[in-house]
Structure formats: C-alpha cells, structure tokens
Design a protein around this motif. Sequence first.
Motif, PDB file in Angstrom:
ATOM      1  N   UNK A 292      33.993  20.354  45.637  1.00 40.82           N
ATOM      2  CA  UNK A 292      33.317  19.071  45.827  1.00 40.82           C
ATOM      3  C   UNK A 292      32.180  18.962  44.820  1.00 40.82           C
ATOM      4  N   UNK A 293      31.776  17.735  44.525  1.00 39.89           N
ATOM      5  CA  UNK A 293      30.698  17.506  43.555  1.00 39.89           C
ATOM      6  C   UNK A 293      29.412  18.205  43.993  1.00 39.89           C
TER       7      UNK A 293
ATOM      8  N   UNK B  29      27.046  11.540  51.606  1.00 40.16           N
ATOM      9  CA  UNK B  29      28.416  11.962  51.283  1.00 40.16           C
ATOM     10  C   UNK B  29      28.583  13.459  51.547  1.00 40.16           C
ATOM     11  N   UNK B  30      27.581  14.242  51.168  1.00 33.48           N
ATOM     12  CA  UNK B  30      27.616  15.683  51.413  1.00 33.48           C
ATOM     13  C   UNK B  30      27.583  15.982  52.908  1.00 33.48           C
ATOM     14  N   UNK B  31      26.720  15.279  53.640  1.00 30.26           N
ATOM     15  CA  UNK B  31      26.640  15.532  55.083  1.00 30.26           C
ATOM     16  C   UNK B  31      27.988  15.261  55.755  1.00 30.26           C
ATOM     17  N   UNK B  32      28.649  14.179  55.372  1.00 31.98           N
ATOM     18  CA  UNK B  32      29.967  13.876  55.947  1.00 31.98           C
ATOM     19  C   UNK B  32      31.003  14.932  55.564  1.00 31.98           C
ATOM     20  N   UNK B  33      30.888  15.461  54.350  1.00 29.62           N
ATOM     21  CA  UNK B  33      31.804  16.513  53.895  1.00 29.62           C
ATOM     22  C   UNK B  33      31.654  17.756  54.761  1.00 29.62           C
ATOM     23  N   UNK B  34      30.415  18.157  55.055  1.00 30.75           N
ATOM     24  CA  UNK B  34      30.179  19.330  55.887  1.00 30.75           C
ATOM     25  C   UNK B  34      30.690  19.122  57.310  1.00 30.75           C
TER      26      UNK B  34
END
Length: 272
Positions: free
Chosen positions: A43-44, A76-81
């Motif tokens: 992921x980015x 976006x990162x929080x949703x990825x986690x």
Amino acid sequence: MVDASKAEFIRRKLGFERVFKNCSQKIWLFHSFDLNCEVLLDHVQCLHVKLNMPWLEVPLLASFIYAKCTRSEKLVLWDCLRSLAINIHSPWIVGGDFNAILHSVERLNGAMPHAGSMEDFATTLLDCGLMDGGYEGNSFTWTNNRMFQRLDRMTYNHHWAYFFASTRIQHLNRDGLDHCPLLISCSKNQDRMPSSFRFLHAWVLHHGFKKFVEQNWTSSIVGSRLQAFWVKQRRLKQALKWWNKEVFGDIFHNLKVAEQRAANCEIIFQQE
C-alpha cells in the motif's frame, strides 16, 4: 522515486540479504535469509507482511507504516488497517511513522493539535484491536527543532501480547536526524538467560591481542587431544573476558552512559 541501486547499496552496507520496498518507495524492509518474509499487501502508506522464523512456532504479521500528512489522506490508511484487522487472528504488530498523535501531551510547542485527527487515530486503534506498546526514553520521536511530537510508535493486538511475555520499545537518540529510531525487543520467556560470549572486532586491532592469545593457547594443559582443545577454548574465553575488561573496560556500560548523556542533552534542548 528511489533508485533501486541505492536500496541495494544500503542493504549491503547494513549486512542484510534482502530488501523490500513498498509501491511509494517510502517504506524499506531489510531482513536476513533466516527470516522468511511474504508481502501480503503493498500500500502507498503501509507494507503488510507475514514473517516466518524457524525458532517460532507460528507466523507473525507486521504492518509497517509511513502515513501521509493530511487528515483526508490518513483516513485512507485508517480504513486499510480496519480491513486488514477483520481477518487477523494471529500475533500482529503495527508500527512506524503514523504522522499523528493520540493526546495533546504528545506535542510540545506549535499549534494546538486537531481534536478530530486524534480521534480518528484513537478510533482506528480501537476498531483494529491494537494497543499502544508504550516506550522507554524520550517522550518525543520527531522534531523540526521548534516543535516536538510523538509521531512514531508501535502497537500490537492481544494475540501478540499473549504470544510474547514482554515487548520492549525504546526511543533511541536521534543523532542529528528529525526522527528517532525505535528498537523493538520481544521475548517469549521472562527468565534471564546466561550471557553469551561476544568476540569484538576491536580486539584484533589492539597491538597486544595476538601475543596475549598465543601465550594463553600455548600454555600446557593435561588431557587428550579433543579434551585439551575444549579446555583451551574455555580457558581462552575466560581470559579474553578478563583481558577485555582490563584493556577496553566495560564498553557496553560505557556505551549506555554515552547514550544516556545524549538523551539527557536532547531533553535539556527540548526544555530550553
């Protein structure tokens, strides 16, 4: 973009066998061959991997973070986690530069922290079942020489806490950098193990080392060939421990003293 040759150069300089980079080239993961690393998500802002080690009976999951600066990008990162956490039922550690703080006390100087951003971060950790691992050392991990913040941290789930009897996280000295390194030490057994013998490369550079070893090794000893060889090794090990203490002193203690002095200077710098 980072030139691949630069990553390879640093890999060789650090002495590792492999290096992984995420798609944004912001996260680099170095490891040796005795650790099997499988990338599960590139992921980015995150590199999620599975780690298999021969001395551990279960694989470990690790997510290395390099978060964006703005609140919208971090969402976006929080949703990825959160999406990762749904299917994780094994030891999982998540850490790196979150570019966010949980409490206002984690910032010194600068503007008041954004309450919404702190709530986003706290809610994400709660939803993912991640707990802050705490730390030893300086309270802040980043500075621009005016403002100080704890932007870097390690978190883990209850499976990790159950699997490892202790997880120690140290904030090391920044040594001129804007971020300080984080050192993570994990142990399954809290019992103290006997200290191991360490051969220091600095010994061979000392003018009296070779002569000292020759004198100790050639000293007569009673026993068969194999037994004599074993006894000589054991005797030399003890002699080198004494010689090191007499010639070099306790370098590990000296190093701790120097590190503590540097840490105290950092804190004085922050306060003044």
